[in-house]
Structures are given as C-alpha cells and as structure tokens.
Enzyme design. Sequence first.
Site, short mmCIF file in Angstrom:
data_model
loop_
_atom_site.label_atom_id
_atom_site.label_comp_id
_atom_site.label_asym_id
_atom_site.label_seq_id
_atom_site.Cartn_x
_atom_site.Cartn_y
_atom_site.Cartn_z
N GLU A 203 -56.63 36.08 -25.96
CA GLU A 203 -57.99 35.54 -26.13
C GLU A 203 -58.87 36.55 -26.88
OE1 GLU A 203 -59.78 33.12 -23.24
OE2 GLU A 203 -57.99 31.88 -23.49
N ASP B 84 -55.84 23.09 -21.69
CA ASP B 84 -55.36 24.41 -21.24
C ASP B 84 -56.49 25.07 -20.45
OD1 ASP B 84 -53.70 26.66 -20.95
OD2 ASP B 84 -54.40 27.57 -22.81
N CYS C 160 -50.18 23.98 -21.23
CA CYS C 160 -50.26 25.11 -20.31
C CYS C 160 -49.03 25.06 -19.41
CB CYS C 160 -51.54 24.96 -19.48
SG CYS C 160 -51.68 26.16 -18.15
N ASN C 161 -48.20 26.08 -19.54
CA ASN C 161 -46.97 26.13 -18.71
C ASN C 161 -47.32 26.27 -17.24
OD1 ASN C 161 -44.41 26.91 -20.71
ND2 ASN C 161 -46.38 27.53 -21.51
N HIS D 215 -50.46 30.98 -24.53
CA HIS D 215 -51.25 32.05 -25.15
C HIS D 215 -50.36 33.01 -25.96
CE1 HIS D 215 -54.50 30.86 -22.42
NE2 HIS D 215 -55.30 31.68 -23.09
#
Length: 282
Positions: free
Chosen positions: A157, A8, A72-73, A192
């Site tokens: 994050e 990612d 990760c899209n 995320h």
Amino acid sequence: MANILIFDSGMGGLSVYRELSKRIPAQQYLYLFDNAYFPYGELSEPRLVARVVELFSTFVKQHSVDIAVIACNTASTYVLPALRAQLSIPIVGVVPAIKPAAEYSRQHQTLAKPAHIGLLATPGTISRRYTAELVQSFAPDIQVSMLGTTELVKMAEDKLAGLPVDIKRLKQILAPWSGNRGPDTLVLGCTHFPLLATEINQCLPQVKLIDSGAAIARRVSYLLLQPACTLSQELAPEGKAGLLFCTELTKKALQQARAFKKEGFSELNCFEPNLNKLLKEQ
Ligand code: DGL
C-alpha cells in the site's frame, strides 16, 4: 456491458483489476475496499465473516452488480460459502494458486533440488483449513513452506502511495527462503503481493512467482459469456471511469484514491452499511 464489482480490504484488488481490465475492457468496474477493517489478515474468522457478509450484501443490494470478485485471499478462503448463501449474483473468489505452483515446481525439479513451493500470504490465509485442504489436494507429495505477513501488505500500500520500498526489510522478511534450500516457486497468496513482484524478485531472483490474477480474469470472462448472463452488448465508452468506494473516509483513503485515479477510477465514495455518504475528491 457488465457491472463488475471488485472487493478487497485495501488496494490489493488492483492487481486483479489490472488483469481484468486487460482481458475484459470497456466494462463498468466498481471497486469497494474495506479500509475501516483493514487489515483482514489479522481478523478472527467470526469477525471477518460477519463483517464481509453484512458489508457486501448491503452494497450489492444498493448498487447494480452483475458479477463480483472477492479479490482477497484472506476473505475468499473463509467467507465464500456464507456470501453465496446470501446473494444470487455470481461471485468469483481468489484463493492461493497452489495447484499451478505445484505443477510448475514438479516440472522443474532435479535430483539435486526436489520440488518445493512457498506460500506467501497473510497470517489469516496461512492458518485457514481451506488452505491446508488446497495443499493436501494439489501438493501432497512436495515440500510446501508457508510465511504469513501483514507487513508486506502495508508495504504494498505504501508503494502505491508513492513511498519507496524498504528492500533491506523485505530481504529480512524473505530471508528464510533465500539461498539454495528455499522454494523454487512462490505463490503470491495475497492480492497485495503482485504489486511488489519486482521487489520480491529482486530479493529472491531464483524463484518463479505465481499469482491468481490472470486465472481470475479468465474465469470472469468465461462467466460473462454464459447464456444465463444476459448483459447488454453495448460496451462502456472508452476511458469510462471506474467507481471507487471505501468504508471510512480518512486522510489515507484520500491518498489511496489518488493511486486509484491513475488506474482509471474516479471520485472516492464512502460506503458504510449504516452510514452512506459521498465525497468528491478535491
Ligand atoms: N489483499 C488481501 C488478500 O488477498 C488481504 C490483505 C489484508 O490483510 O487485509 O489476502
């Protein structure tokens, strides 16, 4: 035992790792995050594909990897064909769960409230042709609202770094979807965002949240059981640490490594295609 690589731009892949390690424990997990180019959602498609293909192919050549998950899209919705053309290992991508969300919304619609799904993703994912095709294939008959945000990526994050989530700000971002006219089902189309599921639910309590993590874990475990996949039956010793790699050694990366440590990842390594060094976290 399989060497399973999770990739990612940042810490979002942890939401996928949690599902993987629940379903397929006792494997050797490697996690590579490209913090030097974070956030991916703001990169142009040509830059994104060039970066991911270079970084990923170099990494896979230098490490033993049996199966890779692009957690990760933003990357999966664009770079998968180029990556698969370069590498022979199985690569599992993560794309927005439009299909299950549309099914759920259709099943729960009423005359007063017809099916309506929301896609919460990065600006990159929202703008992809691939995403438009997913909607066209699986939700052509229902209302689909989209919201692209990088702010939420950073919030996730920060949360993992131990900072409090600003619920007031989150409410503002999600305001277009609050109330009766908003979607009843929300696709968390960025890895995320499941890390903020509790807070998103707090802001939109009436909405069902759907992400791709569990489906990805099912897919990986299916691939590992295929006859073509000749792995040793030996399992990794209980509690074996995952290996963690970033692409730029920064103060923030060292802080992030502490959050990864809590999830079972050991020392932080720095991997750059052109500059390869190792640093043990003090
Ligand atoms: N976690 C990534 C995704 O699923 C993207 C975050 C970023 O913008 O770097 O799309």
